[in-house]
Design an enzyme around this catalytic site. Sequence first.
Site, short mmCIF file in Angstrom:
data_model
loop_
_atom_site.label_atom_id
_atom_site.label_comp_id
_atom_site.label_asym_id
_atom_site.label_seq_id
_atom_site.Cartn_x
_atom_site.Cartn_y
_atom_site.Cartn_z
N SER A 102 -16.07 14.34 -30.91
CA SER A 102 -16.52 13.01 -30.58
C SER A 102 -15.33 12.25 -30.02
CB SER A 102 -17.07 12.31 -31.83
OG SER A 102 -18.04 13.12 -32.47
N HIS A 107 -10.62 -0.71 -24.72
CA HIS A 107 -10.06 -1.28 -23.50
C HIS A 107 -9.95 -2.79 -23.69
CE1 HIS A 107 -11.07 2.58 -21.63
NE2 HIS A 107 -12.30 2.41 -22.12
N CYS A 130 -20.89 12.83 -33.48
CA CYS A 130 -21.96 13.81 -33.65
C CYS A 130 -22.03 14.23 -35.11
CB CYS A 130 -21.72 15.04 -32.78
SG CYS A 130 -21.75 14.71 -31.01
#
Length: 252
Positions: A102, A107, A130
């Site tokens: 995963s 950002h 997951c």
Amino acid sequence: MGEKMKLYGFNNLTKALSFNIYDVCYAKTAREQQDYISYIDEQYNSQRLTNILTTLTEMIGAKVLNIAQQDYEPQGASVTLLIAEGSMVPAGQTQLAHLDKSHVTVHTYPEYHPETFLATFRVDIDVATCGEITPLSTLDYLIGSFDSDIITMDYRVRGFTRDVNGKKLFLDHRITSIQDYISDEILRRYDTVDINVYEANLFHTKMMLKEIDLQNYLFKTDVYELPPRTRLNIMDNLRREMIEIFSGRNIY
């Protein structure tokens, strides 16, 4: 999540959390706006963001496989972590349990406009996992890691897995709202709205801070140096900006 379900093979459900925060500041002069952006850029550089995401990864019980981090000119930073649930077991030249890989990304977007005297710092965090891992348990930590005036969150569970009897499972944990995973103490500080599509396992929550302490929104200015009318005008501008970001449209 309570008692684990008995599944056939891997848990192939993918859980994606998109977490966005906005921090608004009033800075009247161009110099103050630039100084605010520089301050934010230093406070939330790639190294600090890496520390936040690494802690998040530990909280959900995953293991960091790889870290990529970058600071940008003139401003902003990005960090990406490749993570895996549990430990990776080597088998010859390959790695087992590769299906549970995963990632976590962050950002930052510091920005301002000279006509509004307002500067905004936006942070976007995406967590895709997951298997049994769900990132919702980290929301209190994420909200507390940033000065969050407005928060928008999207959570979606995709795909399906099967139990030992072959029955398809499109959701492996109970959820009616993202708010279920946020502490009451935090929720009391925000106006909160849900837009959920239960048949698609899609959950959306947005939050806006209820009370504004003007001093927290002034950069290098003491609130008591300002005349009362100026304070009211600044408060009005801040609230309008926050309402438009919260609403996702230009209102005023």
